[in-house]
Design an enzyme around this catalytic site. Structure first.
Site, PDB file in Angstrom:
ATOM      1  N   HIS A   1      32.038 -44.976  38.870  1.00 54.47           N
ATOM      2  CA  HIS A   1      33.030 -45.802  38.170  1.00 54.47           C
ATOM      3  C   HIS A   1      32.441 -46.447  36.912  1.00 54.47           C
ATOM      4  O   HIS A   1      32.395 -47.674  36.785  1.00 54.47           O
ATOM      5  CB  HIS A   1      33.528 -46.902  39.119  1.00 54.47           C
ATOM      6  CG  HIS A   1      35.015 -46.935  39.276  1.00 54.47           C
ATOM      7  ND1 HIS A   1      35.726 -45.939  39.894  1.00 54.47           N
ATOM      8  CD2 HIS A   1      35.939 -47.847  38.872  1.00 54.47           C
ATOM      9  CE1 HIS A   1      37.012 -46.248  39.893  1.00 54.47           C
ATOM     10  NE2 HIS A   1      37.167 -47.385  39.267  1.00 54.47           N
TER      11      HIS A   1
ATOM     12  N   ASP B   1      38.357 -48.646  32.812  1.00 54.89           N
ATOM     13  CA  ASP B   1      39.641 -47.994  33.063  1.00 54.89           C
ATOM     14  C   ASP B   1      39.490 -46.500  32.804  1.00 54.89           C
ATOM     15  O   ASP B   1      38.623 -46.073  32.030  1.00 54.89           O
ATOM     16  CB  ASP B   1      40.720 -48.581  32.136  1.00 54.89           C
ATOM     17  CG  ASP B   1      42.121 -48.090  32.474  1.00 54.89           C
ATOM     18  OD1 ASP B   1      42.366 -47.795  33.661  1.00 54.89           O
ATOM     19  OD2 ASP B   1      42.965 -47.998  31.568  1.00 54.89           O
ATOM     20  N   GLY B   2      40.314 -45.696  33.466  1.00 57.34           N
ATOM     21  CA  GLY B   2      40.356 -44.256  33.212  1.00 57.34           C
ATOM     22  C   GLY B   2      39.450 -43.414  34.091  1.00 57.34           C
ATOM     23  O   GLY B   2      39.404 -42.189  33.946  1.00 57.34           O
ATOM     24  N   ASN B   3      38.714 -44.032  35.025  1.00 60.44           N
ATOM     25  CA  ASN B   3      37.744 -43.279  35.828  1.00 60.44           C
ATOM     26  C   ASN B   3      38.390 -42.170  36.662  1.00 60.44           C
ATOM     27  O   ASN B   3      37.868 -41.057  36.747  1.00 60.44           O
ATOM     28  CB  ASN B   3      36.981 -44.241  36.749  1.00 60.44           C
ATOM     29  CG  ASN B   3      36.163 -45.252  35.973  1.00 60.44           C
ATOM     30  OD1 ASN B   3      35.165 -44.916  35.362  1.00 60.44           O
ATOM     31  ND2 ASN B   3      36.591 -46.506  35.982  1.00 60.44           N
ATOM     32  N   GLY B   4      39.524 -42.480  37.294  1.00 58.69           N
ATOM     33  CA  GLY B   4      40.182 -41.483  38.139  1.00 58.69           C
ATOM     34  C   GLY B   4      40.672 -40.290  37.347  1.00 58.69           C
ATOM     35  O   GLY B   4      40.529 -39.142  37.779  1.00 58.69           O
ATOM     36  N   ARG B   5      41.251 -40.542  36.162  1.00 58.28           N
ATOM     37  CA  ARG B   5      41.740 -39.447  35.328  1.00 58.28           C
ATOM     38  C   ARG B   5      40.576 -38.606  34.794  1.00 58.28           C
ATOM     39  O   ARG B   5      40.656 -37.371  34.760  1.00 58.28           O
ATOM     40  CB  ARG B   5      42.574 -40.013  34.177  1.00 58.28           C
ATOM     41  CG  ARG B   5      44.007 -40.338  34.557  1.00 58.28           C
ATOM     42  CD  ARG B   5      44.614 -41.388  33.641  1.00 58.28           C
ATOM     43  NE  ARG B   5      44.272 -42.732  34.094  1.00 58.28           N
ATOM     44  CZ  ARG B   5      44.274 -43.800  33.314  1.00 58.28           C
ATOM     45  NH1 ARG B   5      44.573 -43.705  32.036  1.00 58.28           N
ATOM     46  NH2 ARG B   5      43.969 -44.980  33.805  1.00 58.28           N
ATOM     47  N   ILE B   6      39.482 -39.259  34.409  1.00 58.52           N
ATOM     48  CA  ILE B   6      38.307 -38.501  33.945  1.00 58.52           C
ATOM     49  C   ILE B   6      37.735 -37.676  35.099  1.00 58.52           C
ATOM     50  O   ILE B   6      37.345 -36.517  34.914  1.00 58.52           O
ATOM     51  CB  ILE B   6      37.240 -39.449  33.368  1.00 58.52           C
ATOM     52  CG1 ILE B   6      37.780 -40.153  32.125  1.00 58.52           C
ATOM     53  CG2 ILE B   6      35.965 -38.678  33.027  1.00 58.52           C
ATOM     54  CD1 ILE B   6      36.869 -41.245  31.581  1.00 58.52           C
TER      55      ILE B   6
ATOM     56  N   ARG C   1      39.320 -36.252  37.455  1.00 57.93           N
ATOM     57  CA  ARG C   1      40.105 -35.032  37.648  1.00 57.93           C
ATOM     58  C   ARG C   1      39.959 -34.074  36.464  1.00 57.93           C
ATOM     59  O   ARG C   1      39.976 -32.857  36.644  1.00 57.93           O
ATOM     60  CB  ARG C   1      41.579 -35.406  37.910  1.00 57.93           C
ATOM     61  CG  ARG C   1      41.748 -36.075  39.277  1.00 57.93           C
ATOM     62  CD  ARG C   1      43.190 -36.405  39.603  1.00 57.93           C
ATOM     63  NE  ARG C   1      43.726 -37.525  38.822  1.00 57.93           N
ATOM     64  CZ  ARG C   1      43.557 -38.805  39.138  1.00 57.93           C
ATOM     65  NH1 ARG C   1      42.850 -39.138  40.217  1.00 57.93           N
ATOM     66  NH2 ARG C   1      44.086 -39.765  38.392  1.00 57.93           N
TER      67      ARG C   1
END
Length: 504
Positions: free
Chosen positions: A328, A332-337, A339
């Site tokens: 992490h 912000d944006g960790n989950g989208r990155i 994937r």
């Protein structure tokens, strides 16, 4: 402990952790006991295995003998080894290694000690004998061109450096999945369709993946953020994102401009939900900011090592993409990155045929319990090991050393989950999208044979019929198609039903 009158003594890792007073640790997939009598038997509990061995398996009371037993029967757990090495007597280890100077387990223990601790034991280099792998290739995924360490005559085939080194076991499930040539299966699917249709499908797939990735996080992006995400997916087929500067650029493209980062985060992050005033349920605690630069440097080096080492593409993608989301590194944006990295690595490793992409997020969105389980298999036990406090505004402070648990993750569960997602993506989502477009083309041609009208109206007619189980409602006919005769309308509706035979 005692079960049905039989005494069971912990052995291997369990013995050493107990002896050294290291009770709190990440659970290991395999625990060993030696019984006072009886035959060997196994118990499976929540996916973990407990093996009860007959008394003849008892290794003795020495640390080295239990380390050897652990590598033999419990497998390689770098986190547990690092914790044990940090608390065990160097003299005991040195004595054990010198007593078995050419033994493969003694050499592995020696190698793992110096690899993990960064310190040398007072043992002379080995000058002859065969090389053995640090990880048994029939039990673990490993790099195929590992570097030779002549000091121990060990081939270092680990997936990463000591700063971030995941382990993935070659389980029965992964072995079955890996034995099927996923790229060949994908090529067999796409060769059934004409190239022009595939080019059109790519646009649909990019949009579907983008929409699904945001929807997983319950975000409704603006049109500009959607376009930037699609651009990132397109670049993921050609460029390697796994560099610090590239990851920061990627984060800047896909988040709200107000939350762009110019470096890794400097705050203690966590994932949770507020349930009452000044009360939160914590789901996941991220590494300390001070630990993050070293962990991320290790993750990037691990990526390079797996890329050069011909590691299975799905294993590579699972280790790096899940590793990224567990670290992490951004606000912000960790989950989208995370994937996007799946797409990036599968493309770099040429598992996905050129000009195509897998809408993995669409499958994840349809299988949220499986996705959550793949995250929680690491995050849930980790919570029990972290001492933290929250202040009145929800700022977290982590009070104990935690880096080791992020550094040496067993990512077998995540690899298994990603394999399942990819197979479902290929055999369900991909086939569904391609079949839909092929049916669309056939239906469009059939309608054109009935009445020659603009493409825009044909597309609208098909769309409205699909929304109404193959028929055009009276209201929609009046609003858009009042020029059709009843005979033309009936024939066109039948064309839609024939084109999409799943409709009544």
């Amino acid at each position: 402990m005692e079960i049905n009158g039989l005494e069971f003594r912990p052995a291997g890792y369990a013995y050493l952790l107990d002896k050294l007073g290291l009770a709190a640790d990440m659970p290991h997939w395999h625990t060993s006991f030696v019984s006072s009598s009886g035959a060997h038997r196994s118990i499976v509990k929540n996916g973990a295995i407990e093996d009860m061995y007959p008394v003849r398996y008892w290794p003795g009371e020495k640390v080295g003998d239990h380390l050897e037993f652990a590598l033999k029967y419990d497998g390689v757990n770098l986190g547990l080894l690092a914790r044990i090495f940090d608390n065990v007597s160097r003299e005991d280890l040195t004595e054990y290694i010198k007593s078995k100077p050419t033994g493969k387990y003694a050499r592995r223990i020696w190698f793992f000690y110096e690899f993990l601790m960064g310190k040398q034991l007072p043992v002379d280099d080995i000058t002859s004998g065969n090389y053995v792998d640090a990880l048994e290739s029939k039990e673990y995924y490993a790099v195929q061109n590992g570097d030779k360490s002549p000091r121990y005559r060990i081939v270092n085939n680990l997936l990463g450096p000591k700063t971030f080194c995941p382990v993935v076991r070659l389980t029965e499930k992964l072995s079955k999945l890996d034995s099927s040539d996923l790229r060949k299966r994908c090529e067999d699917i796409v060769t059934a369709y004409p190239p022009e249709l595939l080019r059109r499908a790519l646009s649909y797939l990019y949009n579907k993946e983008t929409k699904s990735s945001f929807e997983i996080e319950h975000i409704k992006p603006s049109a500009s953020r959607t376009e930037k995400f699609i651009t990132s997916l397109e670049l993921a087929e050609k460029e390697d994102f796994c560099e610090k500067e590239r990851l920061i650029e990627l984060q800047n493209r896909i988040v709200d401009p107000r939350f762009k980062d110019n470096d890794y985060r400097e705050n203690q992050n966590y994932v949770g939900q507020t349930v009452a005033y000044q009360k939160a349920i914590i789901h996941f605690i991220c590494p300390k900011p001070d630990d993050l630069p070293g962990l991320m440097e290790g993750l990037i080096d691990s990526h390079k090592r797996m890329k050069a080492g011909n590691v299975s593409p799905v294993i590579h993608a699972a280790a790096i993409a899940y590793g990224f989301v567990f670290l992490h590194p951004f606000e912000d944006g960790n989950g989208r990155i995370h994937r996007i990295l799946i797409h990036n690595i599968l493309s770099l490793q040429e598992m996905v045929p050129s000009g195509l992409m897998f809408p993995v997020s669409a499958v994840i969105l349809k299988n949220p319990a499986d996705y959550d389980a793949s995250l929680e298999s690491f995050s849930r036990p980790l919570l029990q090991l972290i001492d933290y406090r929250l202040d009145e505004i929800g700022q977290m402070t982590v009070e104990n050393d935690t880096a080791i648990w992020y550094r040496y993750m067993d990512m077998t569960a995540q690899a298994e989950a990603l394999y399942e997602f990819i197979i479902k993506t290929m055999e369900e989502e991909l086939v569904e999208e391609l079949s839909f477009l092929a049916n669309y083309d056939n239906t469009k041609k059939a309608i054109q044979d009935i009445i020659d009208m603009p493409d825009r109206l044909i597309d609208l007619f098909i769309q409205l019929c699909l929304q109404n189980n193959g028929s055009l409602s009276a209201r929609k006919r009046s609003a858009h198609f009042d020029f059709l005769t009843d005979e033309e309308l009936a024939a066109m509706e039948q064309a839609v039903k024939d084109g999409y035979n799943r409709l009544d």
